[in-house]
Design a protein around this motif. Structure first.
Motif, short mmCIF file in Angstrom:
data_model
loop_
_atom_site.label_atom_id
_atom_site.label_comp_id
_atom_site.label_asym_id
_atom_site.label_seq_id
_atom_site.Cartn_x
_atom_site.Cartn_y
_atom_site.Cartn_z
N UNK A 1 0.83 -1.01 -0.14
CA UNK A 1 0.28 -0.10 -0.29
C UNK A 1 0.89 1.04 -0.20
N UNK A 2 0.73 2.24 -0.72
CA UNK A 2 1.45 3.49 -0.98
C UNK A 2 0.53 4.76 -0.79
N UNK A 3 1.70 4.37 0.40
CA UNK A 3 0.93 6.51 0.69
C UNK A 3 1.65 7.88 -0.76
N UNK A 4 1.25 8.70 -0.02
CA UNK A 4 1.03 10.04 -0.95
C UNK A 4 2.66 10.32 -1.50
N UNK A 5 2.67 10.92 -2.74
CA UNK A 5 4.34 10.79 -2.88
C UNK A 5 4.63 12.25 -2.20
N UNK A 6 5.77 12.84 -1.45
CA UNK A 6 5.66 13.96 -1.04
C UNK A 6 4.58 14.44 -0.16
N UNK A 7 4.25 13.69 0.40
CA UNK A 7 3.35 13.49 1.78
C UNK A 7 3.54 13.77 2.92
N UNK A 8 3.49 14.39 4.10
CA UNK A 8 4.03 14.04 5.33
C UNK A 8 4.55 12.90 5.75
N UNK A 9 3.93 12.10 5.97
CA UNK A 9 4.70 10.61 6.08
C UNK A 9 5.08 10.47 6.33
N UNK A 10 5.01 9.95 4.56
CA UNK A 10 6.50 9.70 3.99
C UNK A 10 8.12 10.14 4.58
N UNK A 11 7.50 11.47 5.04
CA UNK A 11 9.48 12.34 5.57
C UNK A 11 10.16 12.55 4.82
N UNK A 12 9.95 13.16 3.30
CA UNK A 12 10.39 12.86 2.39
C UNK A 12 11.35 12.20 1.43
N UNK A 13 11.29 10.96 1.79
CA UNK A 13 11.18 9.54 1.02
C UNK A 13 9.97 9.25 -0.04
N UNK A 14 11.14 9.37 -1.10
CA UNK A 14 10.25 9.03 -2.79
C UNK A 14 9.81 7.58 -2.78
N UNK A 15 8.40 7.68 -2.94
CA UNK A 15 7.03 6.68 -2.74
C UNK A 15 7.22 5.53 -3.82
N UNK A 16 8.31 5.80 -5.03
CA UNK A 16 8.27 5.14 -6.03
C UNK A 16 9.91 4.53 -5.91
N UNK A 17 10.64 5.58 -5.52
CA UNK A 17 12.11 4.69 -4.94
C UNK A 17 11.79 3.71 -3.41
N UNK A 18 11.29 3.89 -2.96
CA UNK A 18 10.57 2.81 -1.84
C UNK A 18 9.55 1.96 -2.06
N UNK A 19 8.99 2.02 -3.02
CA UNK A 19 8.33 0.66 -3.58
C UNK A 19 9.01 -0.18 -4.42
N UNK A 20 10.09 0.63 -5.36
CA UNK A 20 11.06 -0.73 -6.13
C UNK A 20 12.13 -1.07 -4.70
N UNK A 21 12.35 -0.58 -4.27
CA UNK A 21 12.90 -1.23 -2.58
C UNK A 21 12.54 -2.38 -2.26
N UNK A 22 11.71 -1.29 -2.13
CA UNK A 22 10.28 -3.00 -1.76
C UNK A 22 9.96 -3.75 -1.87
N UNK A 23 9.65 -4.43 -2.97
CA UNK A 23 9.86 -5.45 -4.11
C UNK A 23 10.85 -5.90 -3.99
N UNK A 24 12.16 -5.46 -4.27
CA UNK A 24 13.01 -6.11 -5.26
C UNK A 24 13.93 -7.18 -3.40
N UNK A 25 13.55 -6.43 -2.49
CA UNK A 25 13.84 -7.42 -0.73
C UNK A 25 12.69 -8.26 -0.79
N UNK A 26 11.72 -7.93 -0.95
CA UNK A 26 10.41 -9.17 -0.62
C UNK A 26 10.85 -10.41 -1.86
N UNK A 27 10.79 -9.74 -3.14
CA UNK A 27 11.06 -10.77 -4.20
C UNK A 27 12.69 -11.79 -3.79
#
Length: 304
Positions: free
Chosen positions: A152-178
Motif C-alpha cells: 500500500x503506497x502513501x502520497x508521494x511527497x506527503x508528510x508521512x513519507x518524511x521526504x522519501x520518494x514513494x517510488x524509490x521505496x516501492x522498488x526497494x521493497x519489491x526487490x527485498x520481498x522477491x
C-alpha cells in the motif's frame, strides 16, 4: 474555564462542508460543556488554551496561506505553553468510505504516535464497543493462508513519507520481498494521490497494479500487507491480515504494536494480541454527534 479557537482559514477552501463542520461542531461542543468555543474566520493566530486545525502541516510544506496559518497556530501555541488539536483522517474509513457518521481522528500537538498525544493512556473498552457497533467492524482471527502480498503506497511527497520518494521505496521493497518470497505482489496507490497514475509505472515480473476502488477487494486472499507507516496497516490488522511496517522508526505507524518489522519474515509473519491496541486507537476517534454534544471535548479536555 478554558478557551478554544477553531481556525476556518486553515482549510484551503470553504467548499467541503465536512471540514467546516468539524471545526464548528467542535466549538459547539466546547460551549455545551460550559467552556468558550470560538469559530475564527480570521487568517491570524490568537492565543487560547487550545487551537483546533483541520489537517496537519510539516516544516517543508508549501507557503499557501492555509498551510502557513496551520504552522503559525502550531508554533505559537507551543511557544506559549498551549496546545493544538489536529483533526485527521479516520483510521476505520476502509469499513465505510462514505463515513456517514463522520468519524475523524484527533490528536494533540502532532500526528505521529511519537509526536502527538492520542488521549489513550487510560482506554475505555466501551469506546471500541461503540465504534465497532456503529461501523460494523470487529477483530477478525489472524489469517493463516492467502495468496498475494499487498503493498500500500502513501502520497508521494506527503508528510508521512518524511521526504522519501514513494517510488524509490516501492522498488526497494519489491526487490527485498522477491528475495524472500515468490508470491505475486499487488501494488495499491493511495486513493487520494491524483498524480499516482502518472508516476506509478512498473515493469517487474510477478507484480501488478491494483485497479480496485475498495481496499477490501485487495484484502481478499491476501497473505500480508506491506506499508511504510500508513493507515492500511490498521485496516489489515483489524481484518486479521499480517502487517509489515518498513519505516526505520516503526513507532510512527499506528499499527506498530501489531506489525512485523522485518521483510525477511514474510513467509512466517508474527501475530499479536490486539485488544489493548484497538481500544487505544478508539480513544482518538469521535463522530460529528459526539463533537456537537461535547462528549469528545469532555474527554480531550483532561489533556489540555
Amino acid at each position: 474555564m478554558k478557551t478554544v479557537v477553531t481556525y476556518l482559514k486553515g482549510i484551503p477552501n470553504q467548499k467541503n462542508p465536512e471540514k467546516i463542520q468539524v471545526l464548528t461542531r467542535f466549538a459547539d461542543g466546547v460551549n455545551a460543556v460550559g467552556d468558550t468555543g470560538i469559530v475564527s474566520q480570521n487568517p491570524h493566530w490568537s492565543l487560547s488554551d487550545l487551537g483546533v486545525i483541520q489537517g496537519f502541516v510539516h516544516q517543508q510544506s508549501a507557503n499557501s496561506p492555509h498551510l502557513q496559518l496551520r504552522k503559525t497556530v502550531l508554533n505559537n501555541q507551543k511557544l506559549h505553553g498551549k496546545h493544538t488539536l489536529i483533526a485527521d483522517s479516520n483510521l476505520f474509513l476502509y469499513a465505510d468510505p462514505l463515513n456517514p457518521l463522520h468519524y475523524l481522528r484527533f490528536s494533540l500537538d502532532g500526528v505521529f504516535p511519537t509526536t502527538g498525544n492520542y488521549f489513550d493512556d487510560n482506554p475505555d473498552p466501551d469506546r471500541w464497543k461503540s465504534i465497532s457497533n456503529n461501523l460494523g467492524i470487529s477483530l477478525k482471527d489472524w489469517r493463516t493462508n492467502g495468496n498475494h502480498i499487498l503493498i500500500c503506497l502513501q502520497r508521494n511527497g506527503g508528510w508521512s513519507m518524511k521526504g522519501l520518494d514513494v517510488m524509490a521505496w516501492l522498488r526497494a521493497t519489491i526487490t527485498k520481498l522477491q528475495q524472500y518470497s515468490d508470491r505475486p505482489i499487488v501494488v495499491r496507490a493511495h486513493p487520494g494521490d491524483k498524480r499516482a497514475k502518472q508516476y506509478l509505472k512498473l515493469n517487474h515480473p510477478g507484480v501488478k497494479i491494483s485497479n480496485n476502488i475498495s481496499i477490501t477487494s485487495d484484502f481478499k486472499k491476501c497473505w500480508a500487507v506491506i506499508t511504510y507507516n500508513s493507515s492500511p496497516g490498521v485496516a489489515a490488522a483489524i481484518q486479521g491480515i499480517p502487517v509489515f511496517v518498513t519505516d526505520p522508526v516503526p513507532e510512527t505507524s499506528q499499527a506498530c504494536s501489531v506489525a512485523n518489522k522485518k521483510i525477511i519474515e514474510i513467509e512466517n509473519p508474527k501475530t499479536f494480541e490486539r485488544q489493548d491496541w484497538i481500544e487505544r486507537l478508539s480513544m482518538s476517534h469521535w463522530n460529528f454527534e459526539e463533537l456537537s454534544s461535547g462528549q469528545a471535548w469532555r474527554h480531550i479536555r483532561n489533556y489540555v
